[in-house]
Scaffold this active site. Structure first.
Site, PDB file in Angstrom:
ATOM      1  NE  ARG A   1      45.614  46.706  37.763  1.00 16.54           N
ATOM      2  CZ  ARG A   1      45.578  47.409  38.875  1.00 16.54           C
ATOM      3  NH1 ARG A   1      46.288  48.507  38.996  1.00 16.54           N
ATOM      4  NH2 ARG A   1      44.817  47.028  39.877  1.00 16.54           N
TER       5      ARG A   1
ATOM      6  N   GLY B   1      43.217  42.693  44.840  1.00 13.99           N
ATOM      7  CA  GLY B   1      44.671  42.886  44.749  1.00 13.99           C
ATOM      8  C   GLY B   1      45.474  41.951  45.643  1.00 13.99           C
TER       9      GLY B   1
ATOM     10  N   GLY C   1      37.581  46.628  43.631  1.00 19.69           N
ATOM     11  CA  GLY C   1      36.295  47.259  43.945  1.00 19.69           C
ATOM     12  C   GLY C   1      35.221  46.921  42.921  1.00 19.69           C
TER      13      GLY C   1
END
Ligand code: AMP
Length: 396
Positions: free
Chosen positions: A35, A353, A376
């Site tokens: 990330r 994930g 999500g």
């Protein structure tokens, strides 16, 4: 709408919402820096164009408490190393500490603010808190796709205090890739939706039935479909309150001319553990005392054939318990089929994930067209929902 690629950042301080919600080990070392790397192009672009970058993020769920284990201070060395710039740190994300640190920031410099979720106001989307954050920068950039489905202060509310606001490069790429799948779709379009529970994916399945040619179902959610058809699923995971819903999905698929592919065979164990004591049975004839933990060889062949003939592929959810080496084969082979289709020219988007972890585990990451950073957020985008983090930038 402003475009980060053409915007002049000279002398400007850019307040950038990034997703630095990274895992740490017990010594507070970053164990997966994906990330952080994903945010680098945006930060570098701002710096190269004469701006300064103020980074804000959440980490974990401290729920308004200042918990050291969730301090973003721990990741400063990693961010500095990856960026090649010594990153400064503000002990709080709002108030005097943050304002002074932001005021002192010069072009080319980077400041990381302390965890946004040390303040409850962040997740509540509090206006005053958002206004305090907004004081820190001249322009707002949202580059955190992973939290774009949340109407939090830093992801959505803060945008209204800025005249100049824009998406970061990562956000742009996420949206562009999703649009390639959902809007400019090349056919046949195949979605592979798998994972543990049908209940968490049902809305996405329903909206995909409007769009796809083929829907491949895998993972534990298979057994709810099989039980609804009257099959024997032994001790496999089933959501009994979703049996009717599973039937409706099959009915709707028929009406929409969508081919639904369920596994035809199952690799079973007597316990939920990584054991080589396994048996293969038809998917609808699993003996009592046994549970399905992976798809069998016939299902692999069936799924692979469909995948390899597809021009657009969306993959969310592992088809088996890939974390156990004894039950990873199905997910590996599905990943390999997606990789082969991609090599032949299909556009493949992988997200969520667990699915991304699986693709990494099997060394297939660079063989996919795009790997989304969203879980999500990705599912809600596919469902056609308006994401607050995206809407806030688009709103004038
Ligand atoms: P989800 O978060 O819904 O995408 O589910 C992912 C999880 O589903 C992974 O941790 C898998 O291990 C798990 N999973 C996949 N297939 C099965 C199965 N047959 N039985 C139990 N868990 C499964």
């Amino acid at each position: 709408m402003l475009d980060i690629r053409t915007y002049d950042f000279t002398g400007k301080k850019a307040l950038i919402r990034v997703d630095f919600n990274v895992p740490l080990d017990e010594n507070f070392n970053v164990t997966d820096d994906t990330r952080i790397r994903a945010a680098v192009p945006t930060i570098k672009l701002v710096l190269e164009k004469g701006g300064a970058a103020i980074l804000m993020s959440h980490m974990g769920r401290p729920k308004g408490q200042r918990l050291d284990k969730y301090s973003l201070r721990h990741i400063v060395p990693t961010v500095s190393k990856i960026l090649g710039v010594e990153v400064k740190f503000a002990e709080d994300c709002v108030g005097t500490v943050a304002e002074q640190a932001a005021a002192q920031l010069k072009p080319g410099e980077v400041l990381l603010l302390e965890n946004l979720r040390f303040h409850n106001e962040e997740t509540k989307g509090d206006e005053n808190f958002a206004a305090q954050l907004a004081k820190l920068g001249d322009v707002y950039i949202n580059d955190a796709f992973g939290t774009a489905h949340r109407a939090h202060a830093s992801t959505a509310v803060v945008a209204k205090f800025f005249k100049d606001k824009m998406f970061g490069l990562l956000m742009l790429k996420e949206i562009e890739s999703l649009n390639r799948v959902l809007k400019d779709t090349r056919r046949p379009f195949t979605a592979i939706i798998a994972g543990a529970k049908i209940s968490t994916k049902i809305t996405v399945i329903e909206s995909l039935l409007e769009k796809v040619d083929n829907l491949i179902i895998g993972g534990a959610m298979t057994f709810t479909f099989i039980k609804a058809r009257g099959g024997k699923v032994g001790n496999s995971l089933v959501e009994d309150d979703m049996l009717q819903v599973a039937k409706q999905v099959e009915q709707k698929a028929k009406e929409k001319n969508v081919n639904i592919y369920l596994p035809v065979d199952s690799v079973n164990a007597t316990e939920f553990k990584d054991t080589d004591q396994k048996q293969i049975t038809p998917i609808d004839n699993i003996p009592d005392g046994w549970m399905g933990l992976d798809i069998g060889p016939k299902s692999i062949e069936l799924f692979s054939n469909v995948i390899k003939q597809s021009a657009t592929i969306l993959w969310n959810g592992p088809v088996g318990v890939f974390e156990f080496d004894n039950f990873a084969e199905g997910t590996r082979k599905v990943g390999e089929a997606v990789a082969q289709a991609t090599e032949k020219g299909a556009f493949s988007l992988v997200g969520g994930g667990d699915t991304v972890a699986a693709v990494n585990k099997f060394g297939l990451a660079d063989k996919m067209s795009y790997i989304s950073t969203g879980g999500g957020a990705l599912l809600e985008y596919i469902e056609g929902k308006e994401l607050p983090g995206i809407k806030a930038i688009l709103d004038e």
